[in-house]
Design a protein around this motif. Structure first.
Motif, PDB file in Angstrom:
ATOM      1  N   THR A   1       0.826  -1.201   0.000  1.00 13.33           N
ATOM      2  CA  THR A   1       0.000   0.000   0.000  1.00 13.33           C
ATOM      3  C   THR A   1       0.866   1.259   0.000  1.00 13.33           C
ATOM      4  O   THR A   1       0.591   2.209  -0.727  1.00 13.33           O
ATOM      5  CB  THR A   1      -0.926   0.003   1.237  1.00 13.33           C
ATOM      6  OG1 THR A   1      -1.744  -1.167   1.200  1.00 13.33           O
ATOM      7  CG2 THR A   1      -1.808   1.225   1.267  1.00 13.33           C
ATOM      8  N   ALA A   2       1.914   1.246   0.800  1.00 12.74           N
ATOM      9  CA  ALA A   2       2.818   2.401   0.843  1.00 12.74           C
ATOM     10  C   ALA A   2       3.484   2.616  -0.513  1.00 12.74           C
ATOM     11  O   ALA A   2       3.608   3.751  -0.981  1.00 12.74           O
ATOM     12  CB  ALA A   2       3.869   2.206   1.931  1.00 12.74           C
ATOM     13  N   ALA A   3       3.893   1.533  -1.142  1.00  9.08           N
ATOM     14  CA  ALA A   3       4.533   1.646  -2.460  1.00  9.08           C
ATOM     15  C   ALA A   3       3.548   2.171  -3.493  1.00  9.08           C
ATOM     16  O   ALA A   3       3.901   3.010  -4.331  1.00  9.08           O
ATOM     17  CB  ALA A   3       5.091   0.297  -2.886  1.00  9.08           C
ATOM     18  N   ALA A   4       2.316   1.693  -3.432  1.00  7.24           N
ATOM     19  CA  ALA A   4       1.306   2.158  -4.380  1.00  7.24           C
ATOM     20  C   ALA A   4       1.000   3.634  -4.169  1.00  7.24           C
ATOM     21  O   ALA A   4       0.844   4.396  -5.131  1.00  7.24           O
ATOM     22  CB  ALA A   4       0.034   1.332  -4.237  1.00  7.24           C
ATOM     23  N   THR A   5       0.938   4.056  -2.924  1.00  6.12           N
ATOM     24  CA  THR A   5       0.689   5.459  -2.618  1.00  6.12           C
ATOM     25  C   THR A   5       1.838   6.327  -3.121  1.00  6.12           C
ATOM     26  O   THR A   5       1.615   7.390  -3.714  1.00  6.12           O
ATOM     27  CB  THR A   5       0.503   5.650  -1.101  1.00  6.12           C
ATOM     28  OG1 THR A   5      -0.589   4.831  -0.673  1.00  6.12           O
ATOM     29  CG2 THR A   5       0.233   7.093  -0.756  1.00  6.12           C
ATOM     30  N   ALA A   6       3.054   5.878  -2.899  1.00  3.80           N
ATOM     31  CA  ALA A   6       4.222   6.632  -3.377  1.00  3.80           C
ATOM     32  C   ALA A   6       4.235   6.704  -4.896  1.00  3.80           C
ATOM     33  O   ALA A   6       4.536   7.756  -5.473  1.00  3.80           O
ATOM     34  CB  ALA A   6       5.507   5.991  -2.864  1.00  3.80           C
ATOM     35  N   ALA A   7       3.885   5.596  -5.541  1.00  2.00           N
ATOM     36  CA  ALA A   7       3.859   5.581  -7.011  1.00  2.00           C
ATOM     37  C   ALA A   7       2.794   6.540  -7.542  1.00  2.00           C
ATOM     38  O   ALA A   7       3.022   7.251  -8.526  1.00  2.00           O
ATOM     39  CB  ALA A   7       3.622   4.168  -7.517  1.00  2.00           C
ATOM     40  N   ALA A   8       1.645   6.561  -6.896  1.00  2.00           N
ATOM     41  CA  ALA A   8       0.580   7.470  -7.324  1.00  2.00           C
ATOM     42  C   ALA A   8       1.005   8.925  -7.149  1.00  2.00           C
ATOM     43  O   ALA A   8       0.730   9.767  -8.017  1.00  2.00           O
ATOM     44  CB  ALA A   8      -0.694   7.191  -6.533  1.00  2.00           C
ATOM     45  N   ALA A   9       1.699   9.215  -6.067  1.00  2.00           N
ATOM     46  CA  ALA A   9       2.187  10.580  -5.844  1.00  2.00           C
ATOM     47  C   ALA A   9       3.197  10.973  -6.915  1.00  2.00           C
ATOM     48  O   ALA A   9       3.170  12.096  -7.435  1.00  2.00           O
ATOM     49  CB  ALA A   9       2.811  10.694  -4.454  1.00  2.00           C
ATOM     50  N   LYS A  10       4.083  10.063  -7.256  1.00  2.00           N
ATOM     51  CA  LYS A  10       5.081  10.343  -8.302  1.00  2.00           C
ATOM     52  C   LYS A  10       4.399  10.540  -9.649  1.00  2.00           C
ATOM     53  O   LYS A  10       4.814  11.391 -10.446  1.00  2.00           O
ATOM     54  CB  LYS A  10       6.112   9.212  -8.398  1.00  2.00           C
ATOM     55  CG  LYS A  10       7.047   9.150  -7.220  1.00  2.00           C
ATOM     56  CD  LYS A  10       7.931  10.371  -7.163  1.00  2.00           C
ATOM     57  CE  LYS A  10       8.889  10.294  -6.008  1.00  2.00           C
ATOM     58  NZ  LYS A  10       9.649  11.510  -5.840  1.00  2.00           N
ATOM     59  N   ALA A  11       3.355   9.765  -9.914  1.00  2.00           N
ATOM     60  CA  ALA A  11       2.627   9.916 -11.176  1.00  2.00           C
ATOM     61  C   ALA A  11       1.972  11.294 -11.246  1.00  2.00           C
ATOM     62  O   ALA A  11       2.001  11.947 -12.296  1.00  2.00           O
ATOM     63  CB  ALA A  11       1.578   8.815 -11.317  1.00  2.00           C
ATOM     64  N   ARG A  12       1.384  11.733 -10.121  1.00  2.00           N
ATOM     65  CA  ARG A  12       0.787  13.077 -10.101  1.00  2.00           C
ATOM     66  C   ARG A  12       1.847  14.149 -10.308  1.00  2.00           C
ATOM     67  O   ARG A  12       1.622  15.129 -11.022  1.00  2.00           O
ATOM     68  CB  ARG A  12       0.044  13.308  -8.780  1.00  2.00           C
ATOM     69  CG  ARG A  12      -1.284  12.592  -8.685  1.00  2.00           C
ATOM     70  CD  ARG A  12      -2.095  13.072  -7.490  1.00  2.00           C
ATOM     71  NE  ARG A  12      -1.431  12.853  -6.226  1.00  2.00           N
ATOM     72  CZ  ARG A  12      -1.478  11.723  -5.512  1.00  2.00           C
ATOM     73  NH1 ARG A  12      -2.161  10.697  -5.967  1.00  2.00           N
ATOM     74  NH2 ARG A  12      -0.843  11.636  -4.357  1.00  2.00           N
ATOM     75  N   GLU A  13       3.005  13.970  -9.696  1.00  2.00           N
ATOM     76  CA  GLU A  13       4.100  14.936  -9.874  1.00  2.00           C
ATOM     77  C   GLU A  13       4.534  14.988 -11.334  1.00  2.00           C
ATOM     78  O   GLU A  13       4.795  16.067 -11.873  1.00  2.00           O
ATOM     79  CB  GLU A  13       5.284  14.558  -8.999  1.00  2.00           C
ATOM     80  CG  GLU A  13       5.073  14.794  -7.522  1.00  2.00           C
ATOM     81  CD  GLU A  13       6.245  14.312  -6.682  1.00  2.00           C
ATOM     82  OE1 GLU A  13       7.334  14.050  -7.235  1.00  2.00           O
ATOM     83  OE2 GLU A  13       6.072  14.196  -5.454  1.00  2.00           O
ATOM     84  N   ALA A  14       4.612  13.829 -11.965  1.00  2.00           N
ATOM     85  CA  ALA A  14       5.017  13.775 -13.373  1.00  2.00           C
ATOM     86  C   ALA A  14       3.981  14.464 -14.259  1.00  2.00           C
ATOM     87  O   ALA A  14       4.344  15.203 -15.185  1.00  2.00           O
ATOM     88  CB  ALA A  14       5.221  12.325 -13.809  1.00  2.00           C
ATOM     89  N   GLU A  15       2.699  14.237 -13.980  1.00  2.00           N
ATOM     90  CA  GLU A  15       1.645  14.887 -14.763  1.00  2.00           C
ATOM     91  C   GLU A  15       1.696  16.401 -14.575  1.00  2.00           C
ATOM     92  O   GLU A  15       1.537  17.152 -15.534  1.00  2.00           O
ATOM     93  CB  GLU A  15       0.280  14.352 -14.334  1.00  2.00           C
ATOM     94  CG  GLU A  15       0.027  12.928 -14.770  1.00  2.00           C
ATOM     95  CD  GLU A  15      -1.259  12.364 -14.182  1.00  2.00           C
ATOM     96  OE1 GLU A  15      -1.995  13.097 -13.490  1.00  2.00           O
ATOM     97  OE2 GLU A  15      -1.514  11.170 -14.417  1.00  2.00           O
TER      98      GLU A  15
END
Length: 72
Positions: free
Chosen positions: A26-40
C-alpha cells in the motif's frame, strides 16, 4: 499440545507477515501514485512554458514586422 502451540505461532507469524507485506504494498502504491501526479504536473507546467514561449516568439515577430514596416 505443543503441536497446537507450534501451529498457532506459525499461523500468527504468517498473518503478521502478510499484514506487513500488505502495508508495504500500500505504501509503495501510494508513493507511485504521488510520483505519477508529480510527473503529470511537470508535464502540464512544461506545456504551459512552451505555450508562453511560443506566444513571446509570436509577439516578437509581430514587433519586428511593425518596426520593419515603419522603417520603410
Amino acid at each position: 499440545m505443543q503441536r497446537h502451540l507450534f501451529w498457532l505461532i506459525a499461523i500468527s507469524s504468517m498473518t503478521l507477515t502478510a499484514c506487513g507485506v500488505g502495508e508495504s504494498g500500500t505504501a509503495a502504491a501510494t508513493a507511485a501514485a504521488a510520483k505519477a501526479r508529480e510527473a503529470e504536473q511537470a508535464q502540464r507546467q512544461m506545456q504551459d512554458i512552451k505555450s508562453q514561449l511560443h506566444s513571446a516568439e509570436a509577439l516578437q515577430r509581430d514587433r519586428d514586422k511593425a518596426l520593419e514596416a515603419a522603417g520603410r
